[in-house]
Structure formats: structure tokens, C-alpha cells
Design an enzyme around this catalytic site. Structure first.
Site: not given
Length: 168
Positions: A143-144, A98
Site C-alpha cells: 500500500r506504500k 505535498d
């Protein structure tokens, strides 16, 4: 805990730690201390993955960026990160991935927060051996932001991730 000291010594150590904690709390900040990281991107000193002020942070070091913008760093995790015997806990594997995908999209000029992280565990990630953590920005849609990552130990991929992030 990896000690065989007597119970009274553990109690004394606990009292020392409590006294040190009280002393440090006298000057607590309201906001985290930030330190410059790369190209204006800042990371909290207390970052749970690479913050030098966080005692739990794995020792992630050596950010490298290749010509395509892919990132690579390394870590050597000890027994404190163990899940199954001799292996890194899957939660730490996911945390490393992550963090790596977040850093990769930031390096690509799209700082963002993870909204979906899919981790495929290929084999147990060993602790006590050098790990390479690779990540790359793979695209943007509004925005992704999209990225992938992997952890490599002894030349083999132990885990892969795909992520969807959203710019802030």
C-alpha cells in the site's frame, strides 16, 4: 494589511464583510462541492493548494504530464505567501510539494495520502517570480507509494521533497 485607511473605514469594511458572511451562511452545504480534475481524479473546490473557491490557495495552474508520467505545474506567489523578506514561507513550499507528489501518484493510478514528507530547502524560494513545481511517482510497495518533487525558480531548484504515501 496593505492599506492606510482610517480606523472608522476599517470598522465599516469589517461590518460589510460580516454582513456578507451572514448572507452566504444561509445556504451552507454539508459536503464540499467537487469538481472534475483529471482522468476521474477530483479535487475539492476548497482545496488549500489549488481550490478555486479557497481564497488562500496559491494560484497553481497548468498541470502537464510527460511521457514518463512526471507532472509539472506552475505558480506565481505574491507577498501574501511571504516568510522571510522576499521569500515564500517554508510551510507553503512544503504544501506545494505535498500537493504535487499526491497528484503525481494519483496520475500514476495510485491515489494516496501522504504519511511522510521530507523537504530539503536548497535556497529561499522567491515570491513574485514564476515557479515550476515538478513531481514524479517513483515506486510502490504494497500500500506504500513513493514520489519525489521539486520547486524550480529562475532555473534553480529551491526545494526538493521525497514522500511516502499510502493508498486509500
Amino acid at each position: 494589511m496593505f492599506t492606510d485607511v482610517a480606523a472608522e473605514d476599517l470598522r465599516a469594511a469589517t461590518e460589510h464583510v460580516a454582513a456578507a458572511t451572514e448572507l452566504l451562511r444561509e445556504r451552507t452545504r454539508e459536503k464540499p462541492l467537487l469538481l472534475s480534475y483529471l482522468d476521474g481524479h477530483q479535487v475539492s473546490v476548497h482545496n488549500p493548494v489549488e481550490g478555486p473557491g479557497n481564497p488562500l490557495a496559491p494560484p497553481v495552474v497548468g498541470l502537464e504530464i510527460d511521457d514518463s508520467g512526471a507532472t509539472s505545474s506552475s505558480a506565481l506567489l505574491g507577498a501574501a505567501y511571504e516568510g522571510p523578506p522576499g521569500r515564500v514561507h517554508g510551510g507553503w513550499v512544503a504544501s506545494l510539494l505535498d500537493h504535487a507528489v499526491g497528484r503525481a501518484v494519483a496520475v500514476a493510478g495510485h491515489p494516496a495520502m501522504t504519511v511522510s514528507l521530507t523537504v530539503d530547502y536548497r535556497r529561499g524560494t522567491p515570491h513574485g517570480v514564476p515557479l515550476t513545481i515538478n513531481a514524479r511517482f517513483t515506486g510502490k510497495e504494497g500500500r506504500k507509494v513513493f514520489a519525489t518533487g521539486e520547486i524550480v525558480a529562475d532555473g534553480e531548484t529551491t526545494a526538493e521533497a521525497s514522500a511516502i504515501l499510502v493508498t486509500y
